[in-house]
Design a protein around this motif. Structure first.
Motif, PDB file in Angstrom:
ATOM      1  N   GLU A 102       0.832  -1.198   0.000  1.00 20.23           N
ATOM      2  CA  GLU A 102       0.000   0.000   0.000  1.00 20.23           C
ATOM      3  C   GLU A 102       0.871   1.254   0.000  1.00 20.23           C
ATOM      4  OE1 GLU A 102      -2.659   2.023   3.411  1.00 20.23           O
ATOM      5  OE2 GLU A 102      -3.387   0.042   2.778  1.00 20.23           O
ATOM      6  N   PHE A 103       1.901   1.275   0.845  1.00 18.35           N
ATOM      7  CA  PHE A 103       2.820   2.412   0.882  1.00 18.35           C
ATOM      8  C   PHE A 103       3.518   2.583  -0.453  1.00 18.35           C
ATOM      9  CE2 PHE A 103       4.066   4.185   5.210  1.00 18.35           C
ATOM     10  CZ  PHE A 103       2.795   4.006   5.732  1.00 18.35           C
ATOM     11  N   ALA A 104       3.972   1.478  -1.031  1.00 21.85           N
ATOM     12  CA  ALA A 104       4.728   1.550  -2.284  1.00 21.85           C
ATOM     13  C   ALA A 104       3.896   2.099  -3.431  1.00 21.85           C
ATOM     14  CB  ALA A 104       5.268   0.170  -2.641  1.00 21.85           C
ATOM     15  N   ASP A 105       2.564   1.966  -3.339  1.00 24.41           N
ATOM     16  CA  ASP A 105       1.675   2.436  -4.409  1.00 24.41           C
ATOM     17  C   ASP A 105       1.017   3.772  -4.084  1.00 24.41           C
ATOM     18  OD1 ASP A 105       2.170   0.197  -5.971  1.00 24.41           O
ATOM     19  OD2 ASP A 105       0.523  -0.949  -5.088  1.00 24.41           O
ATOM     20  N   ALA A 106       1.213   4.288  -2.881  1.00 21.90           N
ATOM     21  CA  ALA A 106       0.513   5.500  -2.445  1.00 21.90           C
ATOM     22  C   ALA A 106       1.011   6.729  -3.205  1.00 21.90           C
ATOM     23  CB  ALA A 106       0.690   5.708  -0.948  1.00 21.90           C
ATOM     24  N   ASP A 107       0.087   7.559  -3.651  1.00 18.29           N
ATOM     25  CA  ASP A 107       0.451   8.772  -4.380  1.00 18.29           C
ATOM     26  C   ASP A 107       1.343   9.680  -3.535  1.00 18.29           C
ATOM     27  OD1 ASP A 107      -1.002   7.966  -6.567  1.00 18.29           O
ATOM     28  OD2 ASP A 107      -2.801   9.104  -6.023  1.00 18.29           O
ATOM     29  N   ARG A 108       1.033   9.810  -2.242  1.00 16.07           N
ATOM     30  CA  ARG A 108       1.804  10.724  -1.381  1.00 16.07           C
ATOM     31  C   ARG A 108       3.258  10.271  -1.237  1.00 16.07           C
ATOM     32  NH1 ARG A 108      -1.359   7.607   1.779  1.00 16.07           N
ATOM     33  NH2 ARG A 108      -0.431   6.462   3.526  1.00 16.07           N
ATOM     34  N   HIS A 110       5.012   8.799  -3.629  1.00 19.00           N
ATOM     35  CA  HIS A 110       5.703   9.167  -4.866  1.00 19.00           C
ATOM     36  C   HIS A 110       5.779  10.687  -5.038  1.00 19.00           C
ATOM     37  CE1 HIS A 110       6.001   5.014  -6.227  1.00 19.00           C
ATOM     38  NE2 HIS A 110       4.769   4.854  -5.760  1.00 19.00           N
ATOM     39  N   GLU A 111       4.748  11.387  -4.611  1.00 23.54           N
ATOM     40  CA  GLU A 111       4.782  12.849  -4.689  1.00 23.54           C
ATOM     41  C   GLU A 111       5.882  13.428  -3.805  1.00 23.54           C
ATOM     42  OE1 GLU A 111       0.872  13.910  -3.526  1.00 23.54           O
ATOM     43  OE2 GLU A 111      -0.058  13.309  -5.436  1.00 23.54           O
ATOM     44  N   ASN A 112       6.100  12.819  -2.637  1.00 22.24           N
ATOM     45  CA  ASN A 112       7.125  13.297  -1.702  1.00 22.24           C
ATOM     46  C   ASN A 112       8.461  12.589  -1.870  1.00 22.24           C
ATOM     47  OD1 ASN A 112       5.517  15.229  -0.132  1.00 22.24           O
ATOM     48  ND2 ASN A 112       4.368  13.438   0.548  1.00 22.24           N
ATOM     49  N   GLU A 113       8.552  11.721  -2.872  1.00 21.40           N
ATOM     50  CA  GLU A 113       9.787  11.003  -3.194  1.00 21.40           C
ATOM     51  C   GLU A 113      10.370  10.306  -1.969  1.00 21.40           C
ATOM     52  OE1 GLU A 113      12.491  13.595  -5.220  1.00 21.40           O
ATOM     53  OE2 GLU A 113      11.087  14.022  -6.836  1.00 21.40           O
ATOM     54  N   VAL A 114       9.532   9.452  -1.392  1.00 19.98           N
ATOM     55  CA  VAL A 114       9.924   8.684  -0.213  1.00 19.98           C
ATOM     56  C   VAL A 114      10.557   7.371  -0.655  1.00 19.98           C
ATOM     57  CG1 VAL A 114       9.122   7.530   1.882  1.00 19.98           C
ATOM     58  CG2 VAL A 114       8.047   9.688   1.140  1.00 19.98           C
ATOM     59  N   ARG A 115      11.746   7.129  -0.159  1.00 13.04           N
ATOM     60  CA  ARG A 115      12.402   5.856  -0.439  1.00 13.04           C
ATOM     61  C   ARG A 115      12.161   4.897   0.722  1.00 13.04           C
ATOM     62  NH1 ARG A 115      18.614   4.633  -2.449  1.00 13.04           N
ATOM     63  NH2 ARG A 115      18.335   2.387  -2.649  1.00 13.04           N
ATOM     64  N   ILE A 116      11.619   3.726   0.430  1.00 13.19           N
ATOM     65  CA  ILE A 116      11.348   2.720   1.456  1.00 13.19           C
ATOM     66  C   ILE A 116      12.475   1.690   1.453  1.00 13.19           C
ATOM     67  CG2 ILE A 116       9.743   0.935   2.230  1.00 13.19           C
ATOM     68  CD1 ILE A 116       7.514   2.475   0.769  1.00 13.19           C
ATOM     69  N   ARG A 117      13.045   1.458   2.631  1.00 12.75           N
ATOM     70  CA  ARG A 117      14.089   0.449   2.777  1.00 12.75           C
ATOM     71  C   ARG A 117      13.778  -0.400   4.003  1.00 12.75           C
ATOM     72  NH1 ARG A 117      19.601   3.939   2.578  1.00 12.75           N
ATOM     73  NH2 ARG A 117      18.945   4.211   4.738  1.00 12.75           N
ATOM     74  N   VAL A 118      14.134  -1.653   3.938  1.00 11.90           N
ATOM     75  CA  VAL A 118      13.954  -2.546   5.082  1.00 11.90           C
ATOM     76  C   VAL A 118      15.329  -2.968   5.569  1.00 11.90           C
ATOM     77  CG1 VAL A 118      13.070  -4.773   5.856  1.00 11.90           C
ATOM     78  CG2 VAL A 118      11.699  -3.345   4.335  1.00 11.90           C
ATOM     79  N   ILE A 119      15.545  -2.848   6.875  1.00 13.88           N
ATOM     80  CA  ILE A 119      16.809  -3.259   7.483  1.00 13.88           C
ATOM     81  C   ILE A 119      16.536  -4.389   8.463  1.00 13.88           C
ATOM     82  CG2 ILE A 119      17.910  -1.013   7.182  1.00 13.88           C
ATOM     83  CD1 ILE A 119      17.333  -0.402  10.094  1.00 13.88           C
ATOM     84  N   GLY A 120      17.448  -5.335   8.523  1.00 13.66           N
ATOM     85  CA  GLY A 120      17.285  -6.482   9.408  1.00 13.66           C
ATOM     86  C   GLY A 120      17.571  -7.773   8.669  1.00 13.66           C
ATOM     87  N   GLU A 121      17.315  -8.876   9.329  1.00 16.53           N
ATOM     88  CA  GLU A 121      17.568 -10.196   8.755  1.00 16.53           C
ATOM     89  C   GLU A 121      16.350 -10.618   7.927  1.00 16.53           C
ATOM     90  OE1 GLU A 121      19.241 -13.021  11.644  1.00 16.53           O
ATOM     91  OE2 GLU A 121      19.554 -11.313  12.996  1.00 16.53           O
ATOM     92  N   VAL A 122      16.203  -9.976   6.789  1.00 16.78           N
ATOM     93  CA  VAL A 122      15.020 -10.180   5.946  1.00 16.78           C
ATOM     94  C   VAL A 122      14.884 -11.639   5.525  1.00 16.78           C
ATOM     95  CG1 VAL A 122      13.891  -9.476   3.803  1.00 16.78           C
ATOM     96  CG2 VAL A 122      15.183  -7.804   5.133  1.00 16.78           C
ATOM     97  N   GLU A 123      15.999 -12.333   5.392  1.00 16.01           N
ATOM     98  CA  GLU A 123      15.954 -13.730   4.956  1.00 16.01           C
ATOM     99  C   GLU A 123      15.212 -14.631   5.946  1.00 16.01           C
ATOM    100  OE1 GLU A 123      19.646 -13.041   7.367  1.00 16.01           O
ATOM    101  OE2 GLU A 123      18.648 -12.038   5.676  1.00 16.01           O
ATOM    102  N   ARG A 124      15.031 -14.180   7.171  1.00 17.87           N
ATOM    103  CA  ARG A 124      14.318 -14.977   8.173  1.00 17.87           C
ATOM    104  C   ARG A 124      12.803 -14.811   8.075  1.00 17.87           C
ATOM    105  NH1 ARG A 124      16.681 -14.260  14.136  1.00 17.87           N
ATOM    106  NH2 ARG A 124      15.007 -15.806  14.437  1.00 17.87           N
ATOM    107  N   ARG A 138      11.812  -1.730  -4.697  1.00 19.32           N
ATOM    108  CA  ARG A 138      11.963  -1.497  -6.132  1.00 19.32           C
ATOM    109  C   ARG A 138      11.148  -0.293  -6.598  1.00 19.32           C
ATOM    110  NH1 ARG A 138       9.617  -4.676  -9.033  1.00 19.32           N
ATOM    111  NH2 ARG A 138       8.834  -6.321  -7.647  1.00 19.32           N
ATOM    112  N   ARG A 139       9.930  -0.167  -6.077  1.00 19.01           N
ATOM    113  CA  ARG A 139       9.034   0.918  -6.496  1.00 19.01           C
ATOM    114  C   ARG A 139       9.553   2.295  -6.089  1.00 19.01           C
ATOM    115  NH1 ARG A 139       5.204   2.269  -9.205  1.00 19.01           N
ATOM    116  NH2 ARG A 139       3.440   2.540  -7.779  1.00 19.01           N
ATOM    117  N   THR A 140      10.369   2.361  -5.052  1.00 15.88           N
ATOM    118  CA  THR A 140      10.793   3.664  -4.524  1.00 15.88           C
ATOM    119  C   THR A 140      12.304   3.855  -4.584  1.00 15.88           C
ATOM    120  OG1 THR A 140      10.917   2.795  -2.245  1.00 15.88           O
ATOM    121  CG2 THR A 140       8.805   3.714  -2.962  1.00 15.88           C
TER     122      THR A 140
END
Length: 318
Positions: A102-108, A110-124, A138-140
């Motif tokens: 939902e965040f990755a597709d939200a207009d706000r 993309h309008e505010n050029e927000v980059r989303i990153r996840v930190i942590g042991e994502v493989e778990r 990828r979207r941001t």
């Protein structure tokens, strides 16, 4: 107190706090505590608390952008949380998938050029969560105006341990000389992309501890910490502004301390140290109470060119 009066008081207090704030931290980190306790108090399931907490997260993102914060890190799921009941975690994972997409597709976003990153042991994390993480990143990926870090399967101590093990391995194989190890050597191994030093940690829910959250970036930068009692779904803009005010007061205190130490140095040292001390006094003089501010005439006698050079290089402010 009647509800309408409480709301009026909160609105006035929020307005007062907004006027008092003159600046913003660059990087705010939040420990979103109390979702489950909030749900239990209302007689709801833990998932309902997490869902209401997600609405608070969206509001906090907007508040950060409104005052000029450039990076926000949210502690959403720690490595210790894997020990919670599987049914509860699976429901939370479903919510994370929903909100990441939902965040990755939200207009706000993309309008505010927000980059989303996840930190942590994502493989778990379960595959569906990993897929949602990949989609959001990828979207941001092309944005850099604002960075939103989401800590999932995160443990600060384990992150540091993994980084140190990587350094030790490189030293053992001869690809890294011990004398070449510096701050950047560790930071490069912590995350794929740089994370700014944390200026302010906010924790909701009443507990006064930082729970192994961003130890390298927060402790190393002596971040201000704001603990508050509301559970995360109840966290208001007034609470947020109180946290920002805590940061500002800490910064003012740091400047006063630097200026006072520099004044003491002026009477005890000479030559290069004296030049640096005078430079610090001149930079932070206005942060002192009026009664403590030295007379400009008392600072004469040190070559101004040397001071200017120190200021431009940043050495005097480090």
């Amino acid at each position: 107190m009647k509800r309408w009066l409480r709301q009026r008081v909160d609105a006035v207090y929020e307005e007062v706090l907004s006027r008092e704030i003159s600046g913003a931290p660059t990087h705010v980190a939040v420990i979103q505590d109390g979702n489950r306790r909030y749900a239990r108090r209302k007689g709801d399931d833990a998932t309902d608390g997490h869902r209401e907490g997600a609405q608070t997260t969206e509001r906090v993102l907007e508040w950060c952008q409104d005052i000029g914060v450039e990076e926000l890190t949210l502690y959403a799921f720690s490595t210790e949380n894997f020990d919670r009941p599987d049914e509860e975690n699976q429901a939370l994972f479903d919510l994370l998938c929903e909100k990441l997409r939902e965040f990755a597709d939200a207009d706000r976003v993309h309008e505010n050029e927000v980059r989303i990153r996840v930190i942590g042991e994502v493989e778990r994390l379960p595959e569906r969560v990993r897929d949602a993480v990949d989609y959001a990143e990828r979207r941001t990926r092309g944005y850099d105006r604002f960075v939103l870090n989401i800590a999932l399967a995160y443990g600060g101590r384990s992150q540091l341990l993994e980084a140190v093990q990587g350094v030790a391995s490189d030293v053992e194989t001869g690809t890294l000389e011990p004398d070449a190890i510096d701050v950047e050597t560790i930071e490069d191994r912590l995350y794929d992309q740089p994370v700014r030093d944390v200026d302010l940690i906010i924790r909701t829910g009443g507990d006064e501890r930082t729970s192994n959250f961003l130890p390298w970036h927060a402790n190393g930068n002596e971040a201000a910490v704001f603990f508050c009692t509301p559970y995360w779904p109840e966290f208001s803009k007034t609470d947020f502004l109180r946290g920002i005010r805590t940061y500002e007061h800490r910064e003012e205190s740091w400047r006063r301390t630097r200026a006072r130490r520099a004044i003491a140095l002026l009477g005890a040292v000479s030559d290069p140290e004296l030049v640096e001390a005078k430079s610090i006094v001149e930079r932070f003089r206005d942060s002192l109470p009026t009664a403590e501010q030295p007379d400009p005439d008392d600072l004469e006698g040190v070559d101004g060119g040397q001071v200017e050079e120190l200021d431009s290089s940043g050495q005097a402010a480090d």
